[in-house]
Design a protein around this motif. Structure first.
Motif, short mmCIF file in Angstrom:
data_model
loop_
_atom_site.label_atom_id
_atom_site.label_comp_id
_atom_site.label_asym_id
_atom_site.label_seq_id
_atom_site.Cartn_x
_atom_site.Cartn_y
_atom_site.Cartn_z
N THR A 5 0.84 -1.20 0.00
CA THR A 5 0.00 0.00 0.00
C THR A 5 0.87 1.24 0.00
OG1 THR A 5 -1.85 1.11 1.09
CG2 THR A 5 -0.28 0.01 2.54
N ASP A 6 0.44 2.25 -0.71
CA ASP A 6 1.19 3.49 -0.88
C ASP A 6 0.19 4.62 -1.12
OD1 ASP A 6 3.57 4.82 -0.99
OD2 ASP A 6 4.38 3.65 -2.66
N THR A 7 0.26 5.67 -0.33
CA THR A 7 -0.74 6.75 -0.36
C THR A 7 -0.25 7.96 -1.16
OG1 THR A 7 -1.37 6.08 1.86
CG2 THR A 7 -2.10 8.25 1.17
N SER A 20 4.40 -0.62 -8.93
CA SER A 20 5.87 -0.58 -8.93
C SER A 20 6.45 -1.44 -7.79
CB SER A 20 6.33 0.87 -8.81
OG SER A 20 7.74 0.94 -8.83
N ASP A 21 5.78 -1.45 -6.65
CA ASP A 21 6.26 -2.27 -5.53
C ASP A 21 6.06 -3.77 -5.80
OD1 ASP A 21 7.46 -0.49 -3.66
OD2 ASP A 21 5.48 0.30 -3.18
N ILE A 22 4.99 -4.12 -6.51
CA ILE A 22 4.78 -5.52 -6.91
C ILE A 22 5.86 -5.91 -7.93
CG2 ILE A 22 3.20 -7.13 -8.07
CD1 ILE A 22 2.15 -6.28 -5.30
N THR A 51 13.77 -10.41 -3.42
CA THR A 51 13.68 -9.47 -2.30
C THR A 51 14.83 -8.45 -2.40
OG1 THR A 51 15.12 -10.71 -0.83
CG2 THR A 51 12.79 -11.37 -0.89
N ARG A 52 14.92 -7.59 -1.39
CA ARG A 52 16.02 -6.63 -1.33
C ARG A 52 17.28 -7.28 -0.77
NH1 ARG A 52 13.05 -1.36 1.50
NH2 ARG A 52 11.55 -0.96 -0.18
N ALA A 53 17.14 -8.52 -0.30
CA ALA A 53 18.18 -9.08 0.58
C ALA A 53 19.19 -10.00 -0.07
CB ALA A 53 17.51 -9.82 1.73
N ILE A 106 14.78 -3.69 -6.05
CA ILE A 106 13.99 -2.67 -5.34
C ILE A 106 13.49 -1.69 -6.40
CG2 ILE A 106 16.02 -1.17 -4.88
CD1 ILE A 106 14.76 -0.50 -2.14
N ASP A 107 12.36 -1.04 -6.16
CA ASP A 107 11.97 0.01 -7.10
C ASP A 107 12.43 1.35 -6.56
OD1 ASP A 107 9.94 -0.02 -5.03
OD2 ASP A 107 8.70 1.25 -6.32
N LEU A 108 12.70 2.28 -7.50
CA LEU A 108 13.27 3.58 -7.12
C LEU A 108 12.15 4.59 -6.93
CD1 LEU A 108 16.37 3.62 -9.51
CD2 LEU A 108 16.27 3.00 -7.08
N SER A 109 11.71 4.76 -5.69
CA SER A 109 10.64 5.73 -5.41
C SER A 109 11.18 6.96 -4.69
CB SER A 109 9.54 5.08 -4.58
OG SER A 109 10.07 4.48 -3.41
N ASP A 110 12.16 6.77 -3.85
CA ASP A 110 12.67 7.90 -3.06
C ASP A 110 13.92 8.54 -3.67
OD1 ASP A 110 10.63 7.56 -1.26
OD2 ASP A 110 11.77 6.24 0.04
N GLY A 111 14.63 7.83 -4.54
CA GLY A 111 15.87 8.32 -5.13
C GLY A 111 16.94 7.25 -5.02
N1 LIG Z 1 3.03 2.37 9.07
C1 LIG Z 1 3.62 1.20 8.82
N2 LIG Z 1 3.33 0.12 9.56
C2 LIG Z 1 3.90 -1.07 9.30
N3 LIG Z 1 4.79 -1.27 8.32
C3 LIG Z 1 5.13 -0.24 7.56
C4 LIG Z 1 4.57 1.06 7.78
N4 LIG Z 1 5.11 1.90 6.85
C5 LIG Z 1 5.95 1.16 6.11
N5 LIG Z 1 5.98 -0.13 6.52
C6 LIG Z 1 6.76 -1.24 5.95
O1 LIG Z 1 8.12 -0.87 5.82
C7 LIG Z 1 8.71 -1.41 4.64
C8 LIG Z 1 9.31 -0.30 3.78
O2 LIG Z 1 8.28 0.61 3.48
P1 LIG Z 1 8.47 1.87 2.55
O3 LIG Z 1 7.20 2.65 2.58
O4 LIG Z 1 9.74 2.54 2.87
O5 LIG Z 1 8.56 1.12 1.15
P2 LIG Z 1 9.17 1.66 -0.19
O6 LIG Z 1 8.62 0.79 -1.25
O7 LIG Z 1 10.65 1.73 -0.08
O8 LIG Z 1 8.67 3.13 -0.22
P3 LIG Z 1 7.62 3.97 -1.03
O9 LIG Z 1 6.59 4.36 0.00
O10 LIG Z 1 8.41 5.11 -1.52
O11 LIG Z 1 7.05 3.08 -2.10
C9 LIG Z 1 7.60 -2.18 3.95
O12 LIG Z 1 7.70 -3.53 4.34
C10 LIG Z 1 6.33 -1.57 4.53
O13 LIG Z 1 5.24 -2.47 4.51
#
Ligand SMILES: Nc1ncnc2c1ncn2[C@@H]1O[C@H](COP(=O)(O)OP(=O)(O)OP(=O)(O)O)[C@@H](O)[C@H]1O
Ligand SMILES: Cc1ncc(C[n+]2csc(CCOP(=O)(O)O)c2C)c(N)n1
Ligand SMILES: [Mg+2]
Length: 336
Positions: free
Chosen positions: A48-50, A77-79, A151-153, A216-221
């Motif tokens: 989920t992403d808002t 993008s995260d999928i 994964t990222r790992a 990983i996808d590049l969302s933050d930079g």
């Molecule tokens: N409020 C929250 N509660 C629980 N887990 C969270 C919360 N926010 C983020 N996470 C978890 O932290 C991990 C990294 O999240 P993040 O939002 O940084 O993902 P991202 O894909 O790097 O960023 P973006 O939001 O830019 O897509 C994920 O596993 C996500 O589910």
């Protein structure tokens, strides 16, 4: 039409008419929860992403259709970054009373378009009144054959680092819009900001071919997202500045704004390209796929021992440590 005329349930009916239940769903819009039939051999992927008005978009820069479209793409993008196939989407909306029915129709037009393009079925959501800004918060469910999940790992020392496209375009596009510069000549940049294309086909193709050791996808930079991959893989990395793919419009725009174009590529964010590591033994296979036009990918560096940290190697060969300087909601959010 005013949303108050329609009411919460009138709006849900309107959305439901637009998204009839797909054949693959047990239960779609209209009950307390949606029901799906997961496949035994696949992992479910959930993300989920808002997008929040004033933080992620500005109605002066983006249409409602673009906001709907982008909200879907950033989740897809995260999928993609797991190597998965997008399947289902739920949309949570925070409405402020300023939006009219026509605007919400446009929002759903964008959601529908992005969903159709990426193979998603809309199966539910939520509507609430927001006393703060307008927001849209999709949840996307995807699937991945268990053995193919990336994964990222998993990166190994010496693995080569690739990205699927040019970096910095969206950030430069947003900078042009914020500066009120005539963006007619920079359509590619503003388009990438307003309507990004998630690399789900590429992510899927790479995972199926078992090429990436981590992704990983590049969302933050790049600087921040690569740091996440490094940390999860317990390694450092070296990036060749000269190898980072930069588009011609980005270079022109950066020149016009008096900013080093690499700054947008390293720290700008919202690229929605995939960054992945490739072990030496998989390199030939990937390079062949690139040569045959199956995928676009550019080598930008390699994974290094943990003690290296993150190093940027300039064209002159000079090395400098790179700090994660991408978007951080709690550090940068206030500044916008
Ligand atoms: N409020 C929250 N509660 C629980 N887990 C969270 C919360 N926010 C983020 N996470 C978890 O932290 C991990 C990294 O999240 P993040 O939002 O940084 O993902 P991202 O894909 O790097 O960023 P973006 O939001 O830019 O897509 C994920 O596993 C996500 O589910
Ligand atoms: C109007 C406006 N001002 C600033 C920005 C920049 N911005 C906001 S969130 C984000 C990172 C990705 O978000 P998340 O980490 O939530 O997925 C970036 C680069 C924008 N998009 N629109
Ligand atoms: Mg991500």
């Amino acid at each position: 039409m005013d949303l108050r005329q329609l009411g919460e349930f009138g709006l849900i009916d309107r959305i439901q008419k637009r998204f009839p239940p797909p054949a693959s769903t047990v239960l779609g819009i209209g009950d307390d929860a949606a029901a799906i039939l997961p496949s035994k051999k696949q992992h479910l992927l959930l993300t989920t992403d808002t997008l929040i008005e004033g933080v992620h978009f500005d109605p002066a820069f983006s249409t409602f259709q673009e906001v709907g479209y982008k909200s879907v793409m950033v989740n897809v993008s995260d999928i993609a970054a797991m190597g998965g196939t997008p399947r289902y989407i739920l949309i949570s909306l925070g409405l402020t009373g300023r939006q009219r029915v026509e605007a919400i129709d446009q929002l759903y037009k964008g959601i529908e378009r992005a969903s159709r393009e990426t193979g998603l079925d809309l199966i539910g959501g939520n509507i609430a009144f927001s006393t703060g800004p307008f927001f849209i918060s999709p949840t996307v469910v995807g699937e991945i054959p268990k053995k193919e999940m990336v994964t990222r790992a998993g990166a190994g020392e010496g693995d080569h680092l690739y990205v699927t496209g040019t970096l910095g375009d969206a950030a430069a596009g947003l900078a042009l819009l914020k500066k009120g510069i005539d963006t007619k000549l920079f359509g590619r940049l503003t388009r990438r900001y307003r309507a990004p294309q998630a690399r789900w086909r590429e992510g899927r193709l790479l995972a199926k071919a078992r090429i990436p050791s981590a992704m990983i996808d590049l969302s933050d930079g790049l600087s921040s997202d690569l740091s996440h991959l490094m940390e999860r893989s317990g390694l450092g990395a070296e990036i060749d500045a000269a190898e980072i793919p930069l588009s011609a419009p980005l270079q022109r725009a950066a020149l016009q704004m008096g900013v080093d174009s690499i700054e947008y590529a390293l720290n700008g964010g919202e690229d929605y390209e995939l960054l992945f590591s490739v072990p030496e033994r998989k390199l030939k296979k990937l390079e062949l796929m690139i040569k045959n036009g199956l995928i676009k990918a550019y080598r930008i560096g390699k994974m290094a021992p943990r003690r290296t940290g993150l190093m940027l190697i300039n064209p002159s060969g000079r090395r400098r440590a790179l700090a994660p300087g991408g978007w951080d909601h709690l550090k940068k959010g206030e500044k916008g």
